[in-house]
Design an enzyme around this catalytic site. Structure first.
Site, PDB file in Angstrom:
ATOM      1  CE1 TYR A  77       0.771  94.533  -9.295  1.00 44.31           C
ATOM      2  CE2 TYR A  77      -0.553  93.391  -7.657  1.00 44.31           C
ATOM      3  CZ  TYR A  77      -0.458  94.260  -8.727  1.00 44.31           C
ATOM      4  OH  TYR A  77      -1.597  94.851  -9.226  1.00 44.31           O
TER       5      TYR A  77
ATOM      6  CB  SER B 193      -3.418  96.289  -6.887  1.00 46.11           C
ATOM      7  OG  SER B 193      -3.824  94.934  -6.861  1.00 46.11           O
TER       8      SER B 193
END
Length: 265
Positions: free
Chosen positions: A155, A142
């Site tokens: 995350y 990501s």
């Protein structure tokens, strides 16, 4: 690696980018073993595949269940005869909260899915990939894996771990038939918040950012796989912030903090 005629395993294949990747792979002439936690998502992917569903198999499982993951390679081989590639796309986000407000169960769940689940898949399938004349391993990290986002610190940590794991694998697998690609998406129109059990925040005003459609992202990603790319940035936001972060990590961090601070207000 050219994808036509290859057998590819895709996790998170029941929605979003994983579903788009599955459909694009089928369009390019690959056979696909679609993996997802939700059976209804897998069935929706098969329905969208139409006539090409003959080249698709569905595998419902939780990638954090190591025993179940370790049994998956032989299931796929029994159906398709071989495995030429693995795309680790499955992942979840955390609630939009500061680290101090997250409980340990939530923190551990994010790390289990995003890091350990992917690690289990790699360990399970790598022996098969190494035995092929050519093969490909793709890990979807990501933009949050290199750029800190307020309210997504855990995350980001899980995706940063995946980023470095992928880069390490690229180095370790030089001289073998397995090519490795790291994918760093920015904002994308998916149901990741819903499937993570997280309320999606409203993003507006100065924080408005371009949203990449999964179908377009899938084509960009697979084009990169076919040219054996080391690193693929998906979306203008990911590309722009990558450049900014290289110039000044502090500057980039301040920019994203100002744009996203309202999420924690």
């Amino acid at each position: 690696m050219r994808l036509a005629g290859k057998v590819m395993v895709v996790t998170g294949a029941g929605s979003g980018l994983g579903q788009a990747l599955t459909l694009e792979l089928l369009y390019r002439g690959a056979r696909v073993a679609a993996v997802d936690l939700r059976r209804e998502g897998l069935e929706a992917t098969r329905e969208q595949a139409g006539a090409k569903a003959a080249s698709l198999s569905l595998h419902q499982l939780d990638i954090t269940d190591r025993e179940r993951v370790e049994a998956l390679p032989q299931e796929v081989v029994a159906i398709h005869g071989a495995v030429d590639g693995l795309i680790n796309n499955a992942g979840i986000i955390q609630p939009f909260k500061r680290l101090q407000d997250l409980d340990y169960a939530t923190i551990e769940r994010v790390m289990r899915v995003n890091f350990y689940g992917t690690l289990y898949m790699i360990k399970a399938f790598l022996p098969l990939l190494l035995a092929r004349p050519e093969a490909h391993l793709v890990n979807v990290s990501s933009m949050g894996g290199f750029l800190p986002v307020p309210g997504q610190t855990v995350y980001g940590a899980s995706k940063a771990a995946l980023k470095l794991l992928t880069e390490g694998l690229w180095a370790e697998l030089q001289g073998t038939p397995v090519r490795v690609t790291l994918v760093l998406p920015g904002a994308m129109r998916t149901a990741i918040a819903e499937h993570s059990g997280v309320e999606a925040p409203r993003v507006g005003g100065e924080a408005r950012i371009p949203i990449l459609e999964p179908a377009k992202a899938a084509k960009m990603l697979l084009d990169g796989v076919e040219r054996d790319a080391f690193r693929i940035l998906l979306g203008q936001d990911a590309r722009s912030m990558d450049v900014l972060y290289r110039i000044s990590p502090l500057w980039a961090t301040r920019v994203i903090q100002k744009r996203m601070r309202h999420l924690l207000s």
